[in-house]
Structures are given as C-alpha cells and as structure tokens.
Design a protein around this motif. Structure first.
Motif, mmCIF file in Angstrom:
data_model
loop_
_atom_site.group_PDB
_atom_site.id
_atom_site.type_symbol
_atom_site.label_atom_id
_atom_site.label_comp_id
_atom_site.label_asym_id
_atom_site.label_seq_id
_atom_site.Cartn_x
_atom_site.Cartn_y
_atom_site.Cartn_z
ATOM 1 N N PRO A 357 0.796 -1.231 0.000
ATOM 2 C CA PRO A 357 0.000 0.000 0.000
ATOM 3 C C PRO A 357 0.825 1.275 0.000
ATOM 4 C CG PRO A 357 -0.085 -1.074 2.139
ATOM 5 C CD PRO A 357 0.574 -2.035 1.217
ATOM 6 N N LEU A 358 2.108 1.229 0.273
ATOM 7 C CA LEU A 358 2.917 2.437 0.131
ATOM 8 C C LEU A 358 2.926 2.929 -1.316
ATOM 9 C CD1 LEU A 358 6.030 1.798 2.412
ATOM 10 C CD2 LEU A 358 4.172 3.420 2.771
ATOM 11 N N GLY A 359 2.593 2.054 -2.241
ATOM 12 C CA GLY A 359 2.544 2.447 -3.642
ATOM 13 C C GLY A 359 1.526 3.528 -3.921
ATOM 14 N N LEU A 360 0.429 3.536 -3.203
ATOM 15 C CA LEU A 360 -0.559 4.614 -3.359
ATOM 16 C C LEU A 360 -0.404 5.702 -2.300
ATOM 17 C CD1 LEU A 360 -3.017 4.128 -1.060
ATOM 18 C CD2 LEU A 360 -3.540 2.247 -2.599
ATOM 19 N N ALA A 361 0.240 5.371 -1.175
ATOM 20 C CA ALA A 361 0.414 6.362 -0.107
ATOM 21 C C ALA A 361 1.346 7.490 -0.529
ATOM 22 C CB ALA A 361 0.943 5.681 1.156
ATOM 23 N N PHE A 362 2.445 7.170 -1.202
ATOM 24 C CA PHE A 362 3.388 8.201 -1.629
ATOM 25 C C PHE A 362 2.752 9.214 -2.582
ATOM 26 C CE2 PHE A 362 6.847 5.101 -0.474
ATOM 27 C CZ PHE A 362 7.442 5.906 0.484
ATOM 28 N N PRO A 363 2.133 8.793 -3.694
ATOM 29 C CA PRO A 363 1.556 9.791 -4.614
ATOM 30 C C PRO A 363 0.403 10.587 -4.010
ATOM 31 C CG PRO A 363 1.871 7.679 -5.726
ATOM 32 C CD PRO A 363 2.060 7.432 -4.267
ATOM 33 N N ILE A 364 -0.464 9.929 -3.241
ATOM 34 C CA ILE A 364 -1.600 10.655 -2.673
ATOM 35 C C ILE A 364 -1.136 11.702 -1.670
ATOM 36 C CG2 ILE A 364 -3.621 10.391 -1.192
ATOM 37 C CD1 ILE A 364 -4.218 7.777 -2.564
ATOM 38 N N ARG A 473 5.667 28.552 -5.348
ATOM 39 C CA ARG A 473 4.233 28.423 -5.505
ATOM 40 C C ARG A 473 3.781 28.850 -6.897
ATOM 41 N NH1 ARG A 473 1.751 31.956 -3.132
ATOM 42 N NH2 ARG A 473 -0.240 30.875 -2.838
ATOM 43 N N GLN A 474 4.640 29.551 -7.608
ATOM 44 C CA GLN A 474 4.274 30.018 -8.941
ATOM 45 C C GLN A 474 4.316 28.860 -9.950
ATOM 46 O OE1 GLN A 474 3.101 33.043 -9.142
ATOM 47 N NE2 GLN A 474 3.580 33.294 -6.955
ATOM 48 N N PRO A 475 3.527 28.954 -11.015
ATOM 49 C CA PRO A 475 3.460 27.839 -11.982
ATOM 50 C C PRO A 475 4.796 27.502 -12.617
ATOM 51 C CG PRO A 475 1.623 29.350 -12.301
ATOM 52 C CD PRO A 475 2.529 30.009 -11.318
ATOM 53 N N GLU A 476 5.622 28.508 -12.895
ATOM 54 C CA GLU A 476 6.876 28.227 -13.576
ATOM 55 C C GLU A 476 7.889 27.514 -12.683
ATOM 56 O OE1 GLU A 476 6.881 32.467 -12.001
ATOM 57 O OE2 GLU A 476 5.543 31.164 -13.183
ATOM 58 N N ARG A 477 7.643 27.450 -11.369
ATOM 59 C CA ARG A 477 8.582 26.798 -10.458
ATOM 60 C C ARG A 477 7.911 25.680 -9.662
ATOM 61 N NH1 ARG A 477 12.366 31.051 -7.414
ATOM 62 N NH2 ARG A 477 13.523 29.100 -7.182
ATOM 63 N N MET A 478 6.781 25.209 -10.127
ATOM 64 C CA MET A 478 6.069 24.183 -9.385
ATOM 65 C C MET A 478 6.816 22.859 -9.379
ATOM 66 S SD MET A 478 2.962 22.882 -11.825
ATOM 67 C CE MET A 478 2.034 24.392 -11.638
ATOM 68 N N GLY A 479 7.666 22.618 -10.386
ATOM 69 C CA GLY A 479 8.435 21.375 -10.397
ATOM 70 C C GLY A 479 9.353 21.258 -9.201
ATOM 71 N N THR A 480 10.026 22.348 -8.858
ATOM 72 C CA THR A 480 10.892 22.347 -7.677
ATOM 73 C C THR A 480 10.091 22.081 -6.412
ATOM 74 O OG1 THR A 480 12.387 23.904 -8.766
ATOM 75 C CG2 THR A 480 12.548 23.711 -6.368
ATOM 76 N N ALA A 481 8.950 22.727 -6.295
ATOM 77 C CA ALA A 481 8.108 22.514 -5.107
ATOM 78 C C ALA A 481 7.662 21.061 -5.010
ATOM 79 C CB ALA A 481 6.900 23.444 -5.171
ATOM 80 N N TYR A 482 7.286 20.458 -6.131
ATOM 81 C CA TYR A 482 6.804 19.077 -6.085
ATOM 82 C C TYR A 482 7.915 18.127 -5.664
ATOM 83 C CZ TYR A 482 3.927 15.061 -7.330
ATOM 84 O OH TYR A 482 3.185 13.902 -7.278
ATOM 85 N N LEU A 483 9.139 18.348 -6.137
ATOM 86 C CA LEU A 483 10.255 17.482 -5.755
ATOM 87 C C LEU A 483 10.503 17.534 -4.250
ATOM 88 C CD1 LEU A 483 12.810 18.168 -8.637
ATOM 89 C CD2 LEU A 483 11.459 16.104 -8.267
ATOM 90 N N GLY A 490 7.489 11.977 1.899
ATOM 91 C CA GLY A 490 7.793 10.551 1.884
ATOM 92 C C GLY A 490 8.710 10.145 3.026
ATOM 93 N N PHE A 491 9.692 10.983 3.316
ATOM 94 C CA PHE A 491 10.603 10.705 4.425
ATOM 95 C C PHE A 491 9.837 10.697 5.747
ATOM 96 C CE2 PHE A 491 13.749 11.710 7.635
ATOM 97 C CZ PHE A 491 14.839 10.934 7.264
ATOM 98 N N TYR A 504 13.398 0.555 1.919
ATOM 99 C CA TYR A 504 12.119 1.246 1.787
ATOM 100 C C TYR A 504 12.295 2.682 1.306
ATOM 101 C CZ TYR A 504 9.980 -2.589 4.436
ATOM 102 O OH TYR A 504 9.533 -3.821 4.849
ATOM 103 N N LEU A 505 13.513 3.225 1.378
ATOM 104 C CA LEU A 505 13.782 4.582 0.909
ATOM 105 C C LEU A 505 13.908 4.670 -0.614
ATOM 106 C CD1 LEU A 505 16.439 5.637 3.571
ATOM 107 C CD2 LEU A 505 14.139 6.583 3.353
ATOM 108 N N MET A 506 13.851 3.562 -1.302
ATOM 109 C CA MET A 506 14.075 3.566 -2.749
ATOM 110 C C MET A 506 13.156 4.522 -3.511
ATOM 111 S SD MET A 506 16.088 2.285 -5.008
ATOM 112 C CE MET A 506 16.798 0.889 -4.152
ATOM 113 N N PRO A 507 11.854 4.647 -3.192
ATOM 114 C CA PRO A 507 11.022 5.601 -3.947
ATOM 115 C C PRO A 507 11.428 7.057 -3.773
ATOM 116 C CG PRO A 507 9.645 3.969 -2.848
ATOM 117 C CD PRO A 507 11.026 3.798 -2.309
ATOM 118 N N LEU A 508 12.223 7.379 -2.760
ATOM 119 C CA LEU A 508 12.654 8.764 -2.550
ATOM 120 C C LEU A 508 13.931 9.095 -3.308
ATOM 121 C CD1 LEU A 508 12.058 9.153 1.297
ATOM 122 C CD2 LEU A 508 10.444 9.437 -0.587
ATOM 123 N N LEU A 509 14.572 8.107 -3.896
ATOM 124 C CA LEU A 509 15.826 8.368 -4.591
ATOM 125 C C LEU A 509 15.663 9.196 -5.864
ATOM 126 C CD1 LEU A 509 17.020 6.503 -2.480
ATOM 127 C CD2 LEU A 509 18.297 5.347 -4.284
#
Length: 813
Positions: A357-364, A473-483, A490-491, A504-509
């Motif tokens: 179930p961590l497979g859906l916990a991380f993205p949600i 928070r701006q659209p042009e920099r949302m990628g950084t925020a998501y990372l 996840g941590f 178990y830390l593999m999805p955070l790599l």
C-alpha cells in the motif's frame, strides 16, 4: 569637513543620478554625486570611493554609460562639486544649501570635453560589461569592500569579479558529457547494460529474498499461481504478483527459471527506474543535461547499483511510484487533464500490486500537500481527479476480488490485518526508532552524501532563500516545489511507520537524485573540486578496508575472491579522482560513472560468487536433494520458509514446534532435517541415531547460527551421499560434503541415483504435492503466518528465531 552618519557616501554605493533631486531640492550634493558617478569604461576620479560592482544607473533621460548626455555646469557649481563639498552638504527637504564662496574674479566657464575611451589593442579581447538585474545590483552594493578581493576589483574593474566565478573552460570529459546528452535515454541504457550484463549468471541465489522469490516464481509458471502467490506449496500473502509477471515476460529470453532470469529482472527494473527518474526531471522543468545528470547520480550511487544485482521488486516498485508522480505533476499543471491524472492514479494502483500500500500512499500524500502549498485545494475536487481515484481503487479491488474467489477468506484477513496494519503500527521485527532514516538515507546515498559538505549552507540564513522558497508556488517553479514536497513528505511517512528498512527509501531516490543534479550543475569550480577529492578519499578508504578485512578481521570467515583486484581498482580510482579533481560537474559525472563501473564489474564477476558459500543455501540444499532422491523425507525446524525449496526442487515440511518435529521423525524413519546448531543442542527428544552430514555458515558467522543437516536412516544400507559422517562438512560455509560433485548433487555411494543440475527447473520434483510435508486445509490463516507487512516478508535476523510462517501446519497454531 562634516559627515552625517545616516547619509551613505560614495564609498558605500553610488546613488542614482536623480536620487536627491527627486525630493525637489536644489542642493549641490546631488549634482556632485551626478558629477562624480563613474561611467562604464571610465576610471573613477577618486579611486576607492566608488564601488566597482555598481551597475550602470540611468540618468534622468534614461541613458547610461557613454550614451548619457554631458552636463555643462557653471564654474562655481563645478568647484562646489568636489568630494569634500559633496560630503559636507546636508541632505533633506528644506535644508539650507551650503555652497563654497565664489572667487572674487570669475573666470570664463570652462568647456568640458568628454573623456575618450582607451584604445583597444589588437591582441586584446574586449571587456564586456556584465548585465546586472536590479536584484543582483543590490547584492553587489552590499558586498564588503575591504580585503584582497576588493583591491583586485578596484584594480581590474567591475568585470574581474565575474571572471573569478565564471565556470572554467570545458575539457574532454565535459565535451563527452555534452555528446552523451544528445541521446540521454540510450546513454543510460548503455551504462546499465555494461554494469549488469556480465554479472547475470555468475553466482547462486542468496539468502533470503532471492531464493524465496525464485520458488514463488516457480509456482507461477509451473502451477499457474498468477493471482495468489505460493511459496513451498502454500499461499504466500507477503507480496502481490506484478513483479513476478515481469519475470514471466522476460522468461522467453532466458528459457528457464535460472538465476540468470532473476538477475535479468533486477537489471531491467533498474533500467526502468533510471529512465523514470530522467523523465520526471524533464517534467519538473530540467533540461536534458540536468536530467541526464540525475540518471548518472543514480548509476554512481552504490546502493542503487547494488540493487540492480539483487533480485527484489523494490526497483520496479519505485519505478511505478516515480511514473505516478510524473503523470500527476503533468496533470496539476492544467486546470483539467483527464489523461495524465487517470494515468497517475492507475500507476499508483499498479505500484500497490507490486509491493504494498505504500505504492498509493506516496503519490496521494504528495498530491494533497502540493495542492495545499499552492493554495489550490479545489483542484482535488475536479472530475478528472475523481475518475482517476476511482480507477486506482478499481485496480486494487480487482486483485482483491480475484484473491477472494481463489483462496480462503482468511487469506485476505491475513493481508489486511497482519501484512498492513500490524507492520505499520506495531511490527515484531525490523522495528527502529523514528530517527533511523536520517542515518540510513546518508548511507544509501553514498558517495553523494559528501555533497553536503560542499553545499553553501549559509544561504539558509539569508532572506533571499526564503523568498525563492515562497516563489515555488508560482506555476513556472512548481516542479521544484513538487520534488521537495515528495521527498520530505515521503521521508516523514516512512519515519512514522513502525517497520523500517533502508530499502524502503528507494522511492525517494528519484527526487533526491534530481535535486542533487541541480546542485551539481550549479556548483562553483572550487566546491566541485573539493567534492571529487572527497570521493577520492572514499575510494582510498575502500581500498584500505579491503586489505584490513582480508588480513586482520574477516567477518565472513571465508576467502574473499578478487579482493586484491578490488583494492587495486579502488586505489586507482582514488588516485585518478584526486589528480583530475574536475572543476565542472558534467565531466566529473562522466569520470565517476566510468570508475564506479570499473569497480562494479570485478565485484560482480569474481568477488560475489566467492561469497556463495556463506550467502547462499545452495550447497546444503543440493545435499538435501540428493537424500530426497534416495527416499529421505525432508524437513526444517525454525528456518525461513522456502530456504531450501528452490535448490532442493521439492516442497519441504517446515515447523516451529518440537512436538511436530518429533511426530515427523517418528512417522518417517528415513528423514533429512535442517536446523541451526543452537536448536540442535536444545532438541529435547533428539533421536540417538540422528547424525550430522553437512554444516554451513549462512549469512551470520556466529557459531550458534551454523546451519546443520542431519539424517536418520532405517537401515545402514540405504543409499546416501558419500562422506555423510558428522564433521565432513566445511564450517566456513563451503560445499561441505567432501566431494565437489556431490555438493552439486551429482552422485551417491552406489550410483543408483544421480541428480541433474540444480539450476535446471525442468526436473523439478513434486512442486505441488504435499507428500513431504503435513497436509493442511487452512495453512494461510492469520495465526499461522504470524506476519504483518508493509511490503516485505517477515525476515528475522540470523540471531533471532524465525516467526511462525505460512507453511506451518494447523497443529502448530
């Protein structure tokens, strides 16, 4: 001469031409500041009084530098505009203007001639003035003017500071990186192939995951257990089936369920993992070079490379989670994105069917926190999100329904109660404190942990850092925020779960690798050079550690094959990194990738196979198989379920109770039994005619954890392998039957029975029968398994007793 303390002088920063005039005053101080402002290409009238880092400031007409109009001023005002007069003039609205007394005899007004620019020599490159934004201009004005760097800036002009921080010229390695960036996916595939292809069939399967998963896969292809997995002949609720479907897809390439197939599955999972990281970097707004750098970071991380040589589903699990993040991030960039959102949630469901179930916990979790950060929580109420969430739930429920109609309802009760809830809240093994992952994360990111030393941590104390953070928070920099949200959330989630393992830390790599790549590309030459020299010290430490382990403290009590080659290669890597010490991260990544690959190959080809005697139960399992083929009934006591099944090629009676073992021995006069030495010495009703025929150290070299193989025969004439007396085995973990051919299961005393190659699954004996174990009507109850899972099987350490497994007969419950 007086100087007001609250009035900045030209030694602090140059004032704009109309700064004082904007107040409406007619003082001489603003004119003096305009008179003595240094234009580009013009030497200051008083060296040391004007900041060389100051930008061109436009005058009232908007012109800068040499294009600004020249101002003709009266003689008196020219004389008043000296530095002393300018400093002594008070500032402020309505203040009385102090002018120097005019001379008694006025002279004609002098004619100002514009200062000529110095002629440019033919062999001298033109000096280009840096283009400064208002923010960078403010930062430069705040820069302290004292010290050696200030003198050098005054001497060589404002462009000298830019030249000091400019990246060095590209060398051959840097140009090689640029060439590889043209086809980044192909480059990553080629590197993965070189690192894994030559090690696919060099060693046996190791304890405990590899040998158990191999037996699970045998049940998939031989017994058709595609929905509910089986281990040692009974249901195996610890893992969902998607990873084994991948192995089935790769099976035609190999032709048999041999170790080569399982190593190929690990390599393919690693390739998909690296590709998914590259694509996620592209979606977050990185260019090809930075995205390629993120992939190379993973391929030079020791933990990731090691996982590509070990048969587990964690790499594939992390791949599906990364792809889910990718699709969801693409969807959040639009007001409505049905395709991306549905695909993201569907991939989360597939990840759940890969490991848990961590497979859906991380993205949600990342999705909810990301929308909250951007203050767009209503986006989660969209119709595309609702449909996508429904698809994810449907994917999971489809497998649950199939398992319900295929197996007993107790099977699902075991999954939800033991495998999910209990492991998450109160696990009985691998329990660690909440801060465990701080140290574990630093370990699995080696060698890139050393990047922390070169990071400019002082920026955390600057206001600009937090302004940039808020700007994510701006659209042009949302990628950084998501990372960052994905990494930190996840941590925190993993730290809150009761069971903790480094894997178990593999999805955070992937997000971590992308952030590391961004930092690498932006490293200054000095910091970059320092980082690679720290890597050199690491390789030097590895070389020294190998020598120490071989000669002074060998924990394996076995010869480490090829250690001298590994030590020499590690020392050579250290020397190369120290001498070259790249000043650009691009070329340094290429060099480090080549060195890590050169180190991995002999490790996988020579060293890893030499550890089979202590890491794999193959030697003891093939001896057990030879007895089985001569009529002995196999059993094991308090040993991991499925430890011997793959190489013995038959199901084995497994128990954790003395009473059940005594009944088994009484029922089968000819029996071969595996147990650890400490249990052998504790056996209360041990038959006097039991004799030890094989010894092996497995994983943990402690004497009490030595694995023994004992037999009880009804008649001495019963055929058995040679050297079956006690003590003929090798306590160091080698194939301890005294006969190499016999250790591979190829012979016996009278030649009446011989075995085939243990890697050949075509002659698998009685995979589905229960003749060699107690029959059971409900071997999958929650009480019999005694496990709970967030994605891994119960794996007691070598110093602990094995928990009740799913292969235990009902009587043992």
């Amino acid at each position: 001469m007086t100087d007001k303390p609250d009035r900045p002088t030209s030694q602090d920063w140059p004032l704009p031409n109309d700064a004082a005039g904007a107040a409406g005053g007619d003082s001489a101080a603003p004119a003096a500041e305009r008179q003595h402002a240094v234009r580009p290409g013009q030497e200051p009238a008083h060296p040391g009084e004007c900041c060389p880092c100051a930008p061109d400031v436009p005058d009232a007409t908007g012109a800068t530098g040499a294009d600004a109009p020249q101002i003709d001023m009266p003689e008196g005002q020219l004389q008043a505009s000296s530095p002393e007069a300018a400093i002594s003039a008070p500032a402020g609205d309505g203040a009385e203007t102090h002018r120097p007394e005019p001379k008694p005899e006025p002279k004609p007004e002098p004619t100002r001639e514009p200062k000529k620019e110095p002629e440019q020599k033919a062999d001298q490159e033109p000096v280009q003035e840096p283009v400064l934004t208002p923010a960078s201009a403010r930062n430069k004005r705040k820069r302290p003017m004292g010290g050696w760097f200030s003198n050098k800036a005054r001497q060589h002009g404002p462009s000298s500071s830019v030249q000091e921080t400019a990246p060095p010229a590209k060398n051959l390695l840097d140009h090689g990186f640029d060439a590889l960036a043209f086809l980044p996916l192909l480059t990553l595939a080629a590197i993965v192939a070189v690192q894994t292809w030559f090690t696919l069939d060099t060693r046996a399967l190791w304890f405990s995951d590899e040998i158990r998963y191999a037996n699970v896969y045998e049940h998939v292809v031989s017994a058709g257990k595609w929905i509910v997995l089986y281990l040692n002949g009974v249901p195996y609720p610890d893992k969902p089936p998607v990873y084994f479907w991948l192995l089935a897809a790769l099976h035609p390439l190999v032709g048999e369920a041999s170790p080569k197939l399982f190593m190929l599955g690990a390599a393919v999972s690693g390739l998909l993992f690296v590709w998914a990281t590259y694509l996620l970097a592209r979606v977050t707004g990185e260019d090809k070079k930075t995205s390629l750098a993120a992939g190379l970071v993973l391929l030079t991380t020791f933990f990731t490379v090691g996982m590509m040589h070990y048969s587990r589903m964690d790499l594939l699990f992390a791949t599906f989670i990364t792809l889910s993040h990718l699709c969801l991030l693409k969807g959040w960039q639009k007001e409505s994105a049905f395709g991306w959102i549905v695909a993201g949630f569907a991939l989360a469901g597939i990840a759940t069917l890969t490991k848990g179930p961590l497979g859906l916990a991380f993205p949600i979790l990342s999705t909810v926190l990301f929308t909250l950060w951007r203050l767009r929580f209503k986006r989660l109420m969209g119709w595309d999100v609702a449909i996508g969430f429904g698809v994810m739930v449907s994917v999971c429920l489809a497998w649950v329904a199939a398992a319900y109609f295929t197996e007993d309802p107790d099977y699902l009760r075991n999954i939800f109660q033991q495998q999910i809830v209990k492991r998450a809240t109160d696990t009985w093994h691998h329990g660690q404190p909440w801060w465990f992952y701080f140290g574990a994360f630093a370990g699995i990111m080696t060698p890139w942990t050393f990047l922390l030393i070169t990071v400019p941590w002082e920026r955390l104390f600057g206001l600009q850092f937090y302004k940039n953070l808020w700007a994510t928070r701006q659209p042009e920099r949302m990628g950084t925020a998501y990372l960052w949200i994905t990494l930190l959330s996840g941590f925190a989630l993993l730290s809150a779960v009761s069971i903790k393992l480094p894997v178990y830390l593999m999805p955070l790599l992937p997000p971590m690798a992308i952030l590391i790549a961004r930092g690498l590309i932006r490293l200054t030459p000095g910091r970059c050079r320092l980082m690679f020299r720290l890597f050199a010290l690491l390789f030097a430490g590895i070389a020294g550690g190998l020598i120490y382990v071989q000669f002074f403290n060998n924990p394996f009590h076995a010869d480490i094959g090829g250690w001298q080659y590994l030590a020499a290669i590690a020392a050579l890597c250290a020397a190369i990194l120290w001498m070259v010490a790249p000043r650009r991260a691009e070329g340094g990544l290429v060099l480090l990738t080549a060195l890590v690959t050169a180190f991995i190959l002999p490790l996988g080809i020579i060293t890893a196979p030499s550890l089979d005697g202590i890491m794999s139960p193959k030697a003891q399992a093939v001896v057990m198989r030879s007895y089985i083929q001569n009529g002995f009934a196999p059993a094991s006591y308090r040993i991991y379920s499925g430890t011997y099944t793959y190489y013995a090629k038959t199901n084995i009676f497994e128990t954790n109770e003395w009473a059940e073992l005594d009944d088994f021995v009484a029922t089968h006069p000819d029996a071969v039994i595996a147990m650890r030495k400490k249990h052998w010495e504790e056996w209360p009703a041990k038959p006097g005619d039991m004799e030890i025929v094989h010894r092996q150290m497995l994983v943990d070299p402690k004497p009490d954890n030595e694995y023994l193989l004992a037999v009880r025969r009804s008649t001495p004439e019963l055929a058995a392998p040679p050297d079956s007396a006690e003590g003929t085995g090798n306590t160091g973990g080698a194939e301890g039957t005294g006969n190499a051919d016999n250790a591979e299961g190829t012979g016996n005393t009278d030649g009446t029975a011989s075995t085939d190659n243990t890697d050949n699954t075509d002659n698998m004996v009685n995979m589905d029968s229960t003749d060699s174990r107690a029959s059971t009507d409900n071997a999958t109850s929650a009480e019999s398994t005694g496990k709970a899972d967030m994605g891994d099987a119960a794996e007691p350490t070598a110093t602990q007793d094995a928990p009740m497994t799913e292969t235990t007969p009902p009587a043992a419950e």
